[in-house]
Design an enzyme around this catalytic site. Structure first.
Site, PDB file in Angstrom:
ATOM      1  N   SER A 108      42.200  32.617  46.977  1.00 44.01           N
ATOM      2  CA  SER A 108      41.687  31.640  46.018  1.00 44.01           C
ATOM      3  C   SER A 108      42.871  31.036  45.276  1.00 44.01           C
ATOM      4  O   SER A 108      43.911  31.678  45.125  1.00 44.01           O
ATOM      5  CB  SER A 108      40.787  32.364  45.025  1.00 44.01           C
ATOM      6  OG  SER A 108      40.642  31.613  43.841  1.00 44.01           O
ATOM      7  N   SER A 109      42.691  29.820  44.763  1.00 42.87           N
ATOM      8  CA  SER A 109      43.805  29.164  44.063  1.00 42.87           C
ATOM      9  C   SER A 109      44.142  29.844  42.738  1.00 42.87           C
ATOM     10  O   SER A 109      45.187  29.568  42.155  1.00 42.87           O
ATOM     11  CB  SER A 109      43.484  27.686  43.828  1.00 42.87           C
ATOM     12  OG  SER A 109      42.312  27.552  43.056  1.00 42.87           O
ATOM     13  N   CYS A 110      43.281  30.771  42.276  1.00 44.47           N
ATOM     14  CA  CYS A 110      43.579  31.453  41.010  1.00 44.47           C
ATOM     15  C   CYS A 110      44.657  32.518  41.161  1.00 44.47           C
ATOM     16  O   CYS A 110      45.043  33.153  40.188  1.00 44.47           O
ATOM     17  CB  CYS A 110      42.322  32.044  40.396  1.00 44.47           C
ATOM     18  SG  CYS A 110      41.702  33.458  41.306  1.00 44.47           S
ATOM     19  N   TYR A 137      40.429  39.431  39.521  1.00 46.16           N
ATOM     20  CA  TYR A 137      40.134  38.851  40.844  1.00 46.16           C
ATOM     21  C   TYR A 137      41.432  38.396  41.518  1.00 46.16           C
ATOM     22  O   TYR A 137      41.645  38.638  42.714  1.00 46.16           O
ATOM     23  CB  TYR A 137      39.178  37.672  40.635  1.00 46.16           C
ATOM     24  CG  TYR A 137      38.758  36.950  41.880  1.00 46.16           C
ATOM     25  CD1 TYR A 137      37.867  37.523  42.771  1.00 46.16           C
ATOM     26  CD2 TYR A 137      39.229  35.656  42.147  1.00 46.16           C
ATOM     27  CE1 TYR A 137      37.457  36.837  43.909  1.00 46.16           C
ATOM     28  CE2 TYR A 137      38.819  34.961  43.273  1.00 46.16           C
ATOM     29  CZ  TYR A 137      37.942  35.560  44.155  1.00 46.16           C
ATOM     30  OH  TYR A 137      37.540  34.879  45.277  1.00 46.16           O
ATOM     31  N   LYS A 141      43.112  39.503  45.086  1.00 38.92           N
ATOM     32  CA  LYS A 141      43.363  38.537  46.165  1.00 38.92           C
ATOM     33  C   LYS A 141      44.845  38.494  46.547  1.00 38.92           C
ATOM     34  O   LYS A 141      45.190  38.313  47.714  1.00 38.92           O
ATOM     35  CB  LYS A 141      42.862  37.144  45.739  1.00 38.92           C
ATOM     36  CG  LYS A 141      41.335  37.057  45.730  1.00 38.92           C
ATOM     37  CD  LYS A 141      40.779  37.199  47.139  1.00 38.92           C
ATOM     38  CE  LYS A 141      39.288  37.136  47.221  1.00 38.92           C
ATOM     39  NZ  LYS A 141      38.789  37.351  48.589  1.00 38.92           N
ATOM     40  N   HIS A 180      29.869  29.196  39.418  1.00 34.88           N
ATOM     41  CA  HIS A 180      30.997  28.302  39.141  1.00 34.88           C
ATOM     42  C   HIS A 180      30.459  27.026  38.497  1.00 34.88           C
ATOM     43  O   HIS A 180      29.247  26.794  38.449  1.00 34.88           O
ATOM     44  CB  HIS A 180      31.741  27.972  40.437  1.00 34.88           C
ATOM     45  CG  HIS A 180      32.521  29.124  40.960  1.00 34.88           C
ATOM     46  ND1 HIS A 180      32.059  29.946  41.959  1.00 34.88           N
ATOM     47  CD2 HIS A 180      33.728  29.624  40.607  1.00 34.88           C
ATOM     48  CE1 HIS A 180      32.948  30.891  42.194  1.00 34.88           C
ATOM     49  NE2 HIS A 180      33.979  30.718  41.390  1.00 34.88           N
TER      50      HIS A 180
END
Ligand code: GFB
Length: 310
Positions: A108-110, A137, A141, A180
């Site tokens: 994920s981009s986070c 999270y 990841k 989201h």
């Protein structure tokens, strides 16, 4: 990956997994194995090992994860780190032990630092501190990316990682507390329109910027990478364009046809100020997304009305 290859889609009923299933079918891959959550708990190493021993998949799309919006991430960090670490560790290790030919892990981009330079290039990973609302999270990841990298380095496994931007599409979670922003806005505006409400509440200041990718474009990109990408470095998947949350709310309002006003609830967090992915690497490989944001939201809204029977 030939058309007869045995493919395991982990997380097949979720937003991403169900889109991968449709994509594989469209492209003639019919030998796909799946397990429901009631049949196989991916957090249990023994169960995962038995499944790989029985099925012996040749290719794996690792789309199973515990996911949620900013509020769910911020208030249930133990679940987000534990579930995700267990799922990815069990599957990646079993894939190594059972000689899976290729595995694609989804991040994920986070994972990128909160204050990363924009647009965010793949090499900015681990160059700064993370956004606190989704740190649990993100750490899980990042561990998944590193697992793929080190299993490739030590054991020669063809495991790759893709980092999608914020996603939306059919089969999304529309629960207002855990979803989201996009499904939340679709539901809020739709319900407000039906009830002829005066206001819709938007969390935070509306100032953060987000990039949104339609999930079927993601699935096409994942199949493309499964066929054409085989490097240690993870690869960003996005559109290369972002939008202010306040403007996104206005766009959803327009598509749905809500006539009232928007009110900001600043007791809710904003999260990362901006996370626009640099997608040069993906574009240079020859892949570009197809669905424009307005068109994508309209498709999801049509689907939402159908399942809600309204
Ligand atoms: O999509 P979202 O929950 O996740 O929120 P993140 C994006 C932005 O929209 C935040 C605002 O600034 C929210 O405050 N927002 C406005 C809303 N109204 C709403 C609403 O009604 N619901 C929600 N959910 N947001 C998640 C991470 O971050 O993104 C995950 O927590 C993951 O780990 C995911 O990485 C892609 O983009 O902030």
């Amino acid at each position: 990956m030939n058309k007869e290859a045995k493919i395991y889609v982990a997380g097949h009923s979720g937003l991403v997994g169900s889109s991968i299933m449709r994509c594989l079918k469209r492209n003639g891959y019919n030998h796909v194995v799946v397990r429901d959550i009631t049949e196989l708990d991916l957090r249990n190493q023994q169960e995962v090992n038995v499944f790989f021993e029985q099925e012996k998949p040749q290719y794996v799309f690792l789309a199973a994860a515990k996911v949620g919006g900013i509020w769910a991430n911020d208030t249930r960090p133990a679940e987000f780190i534990y579930d995700n670490l267990m799922i990815e560790t069990n599957i990646i290790h079993a894939a190594y032990q059972h000689k899976v030919k290729k595995l694609l892990f989804l991040g994920s981009s986070c994972i990128y630092p909160k204050m990363a330079q924009q647009p965010i290039r793949e090499e900015y990973l681990l160059s700064g501190y993370l956004e606190p609302t989704n740190e649990a999270y993100a750490i899980a990841k990042i561990a998944g990316i590193e697992l793929c990298k080190f299993y490739r380095r030590q054991y020669g496994c063809d495991f790759i990682s893709a980092m999608p931007t914020n996603l939306y599409g059919i089969n999304d979670n529309f629960n207002p507390d855990t979803s989201h922003v996009l499904p939340a806005l679709i539901r809020k505006f739709h319900e407000a329109k039906i009830k002829k409400a005066q206001q819709v509440i938007i969390w935070g200041t509306g100032n953060p910027m987000r990039e949104f990718l339609y999930v079927d474009d993601l699935a096409d990109a994942l199949l493309f990478l499964m066929l054409h990408y085989s490097e240690e470095t993870h690869i960003n998947i996005g559109t290369g364009e972002d939008i202010r949350i306040g403007d996104l709310a206005l766009l959803v309002k327009e598509i749905i046809g809500f006539k009232g006003e928007l009110v900001n609830d600043t007791s809710k967090p904003d999260g990362t100020p901006r996370k626009l992915l640099d997608v040069t690497k993906l574009h240079n490989l020859g892949f570009k997304h197809k669905t424009d944001l307005k068109e994508g939201i309209a498709k999801v809204y049509a689907w939402y009305k159908e399942i809600e029977n309204v």
